[in-house]
Motif scaffolding. Structure first.
Motif, PDB file in Angstrom:
ATOM      1  N   UNK A   4      30.783  34.894  44.198  1.00  0.00           N
ATOM      2  CA  UNK A   4      31.177  36.280  44.446  1.00  0.00           C
ATOM      3  C   UNK A   4      31.600  36.880  43.110  1.00  0.00           C
ATOM      4  N   UNK A   5      31.062  38.053  42.802  1.00  0.00           N
ATOM      5  CA  UNK A   5      31.372  38.696  41.531  1.00  0.00           C
ATOM      6  C   UNK A   5      31.831  40.116  41.786  1.00  0.00           C
ATOM      7  N   UNK A   6      33.059  40.391  41.380  1.00  0.00           N
ATOM      8  CA  UNK A   6      33.629  41.730  41.535  1.00  0.00           C
ATOM      9  C   UNK A   6      33.383  42.548  40.282  1.00  0.00           C
ATOM     10  N   UNK A   7      33.324  43.852  40.455  1.00  0.00           N
ATOM     11  CA  UNK A   7      33.228  44.781  39.338  1.00  0.00           C
ATOM     12  C   UNK A   7      33.825  46.112  39.756  1.00  0.00           C
ATOM     13  N   UNK A   8      34.054  46.976  38.771  1.00  0.00           N
ATOM     14  CA  UNK A   8      34.527  48.321  39.056  1.00  0.00           C
ATOM     15  C   UNK A   8      35.995  48.570  38.784  1.00  0.00           C
ATOM     16  N   UNK A  13      44.586  56.935  36.116  1.00  0.00           N
ATOM     17  CA  UNK A  13      45.875  57.608  36.316  1.00  0.00           C
ATOM     18  C   UNK A  13      46.195  57.699  37.805  1.00  0.00           C
ATOM     19  N   UNK A  14      47.460  57.787  38.102  1.00  0.00           N
ATOM     20  CA  UNK A  14      47.884  57.966  39.489  1.00  0.00           C
ATOM     21  C   UNK A  14      47.200  59.197  40.087  1.00  0.00           C
ATOM     22  N   UNK A  15      46.745  59.045  41.318  1.00  0.00           N
ATOM     23  CA  UNK A  15      46.006  60.108  41.988  1.00  0.00           C
ATOM     24  C   UNK A  15      44.503  59.993  41.833  1.00  0.00           C
ATOM     25  N   UNK A  16      44.063  59.117  40.940  1.00  0.00           N
ATOM     26  CA  UNK A  16      42.641  58.948  40.691  1.00  0.00           C
ATOM     27  C   UNK A  16      41.981  58.009  41.686  1.00  0.00           C
ATOM     28  N   UNK A  17      40.705  57.748  41.435  1.00  0.00           N
ATOM     29  CA  UNK A  17      39.905  56.918  42.344  1.00  0.00           C
ATOM     30  C   UNK A  17      39.129  55.869  41.563  1.00  0.00           C
ATOM     31  N   UNK A  18      38.844  54.789  42.248  1.00  0.00           N
ATOM     32  CA  UNK A  18      37.959  53.745  41.732  1.00  0.00           C
ATOM     33  C   UNK A  18      37.158  53.197  42.907  1.00  0.00           C
ATOM     34  N   UNK A  78      29.397  44.472  48.971  1.00  0.00           N
ATOM     35  CA  UNK A  78      30.545  45.023  49.666  1.00  0.00           C
ATOM     36  C   UNK A  78      31.285  45.927  48.693  1.00  0.00           C
ATOM     37  N   UNK A  79      31.951  46.945  49.220  1.00  0.00           N
ATOM     38  CA  UNK A  79      32.640  47.892  48.368  1.00  0.00           C
ATOM     39  C   UNK A  79      34.066  48.125  48.872  1.00  0.00           C
ATOM     40  N   UNK A  80      34.888  48.601  47.956  1.00  0.00           N
ATOM     41  CA  UNK A  80      36.205  49.095  48.308  1.00  0.00           C
ATOM     42  C   UNK A  80      36.398  50.416  47.567  1.00  0.00           C
TER      43      UNK A  80
END
Length: 115
Positions: A4-8, A13-18, A78-80
């Motif tokens: 399993x390999x995670x990325x991203x 900054x607070x309030x941002x997205x990933x 899979x995503x988060x």
């Protein structure tokens, strides 16, 4: 061999997205329990979100309404999606698959949220 390999991950900054991604080899997510966990040094690893074999989603109370777990179009991704990030979301995020009682883990990706 399962991998399993995670990325991203990264600094935001607070309030941002990933959006975190998990790519699997040697195993597929469909039909198994798949999830994201996070770990902070000195603290216990905690469940962030998971999808069971029937597609039911569970979220930690601390991320409900902000994070979304999803499967990719292929059976091994899979995503988060993480929105409205807070400094307390800072952690190493790990991808997990549970199949026939066995847990498989990725190495993790660091998420750092600055205030």
């Amino acid at each position: 061999q399962v991998q399993l390999v995670e990325s991203g991950g990264g600094l935001v900054q607070a309030g941002g997205s990933l959006r975190l991604s998990c790519a699997a080899s040697g195993i597929i997510f469909s039909g198994n329990i798949m999830g994201w966990y996070r770990q902070v040094p000195g603290k216990q690893r905690e469940l962030v979100a998971k999808i069971d074999s029937g597609g039911f989603r569970t979220y930690a109370d601390s991320v409900k309404g902000r994070f979304t777990i999803s499967r990719g179009n292929s059976a091994n991704t899979m995503y988060l999606q993480m929105n409205t990030l807070k400094p307390e979301d800072t952690a190493v995020y790990l991808c997990n698959v549970r199949r026939l009682g066995m847990d498989y883990w990725g190495q993790g990706t660091q998420v750092t949220v600055s205030s």
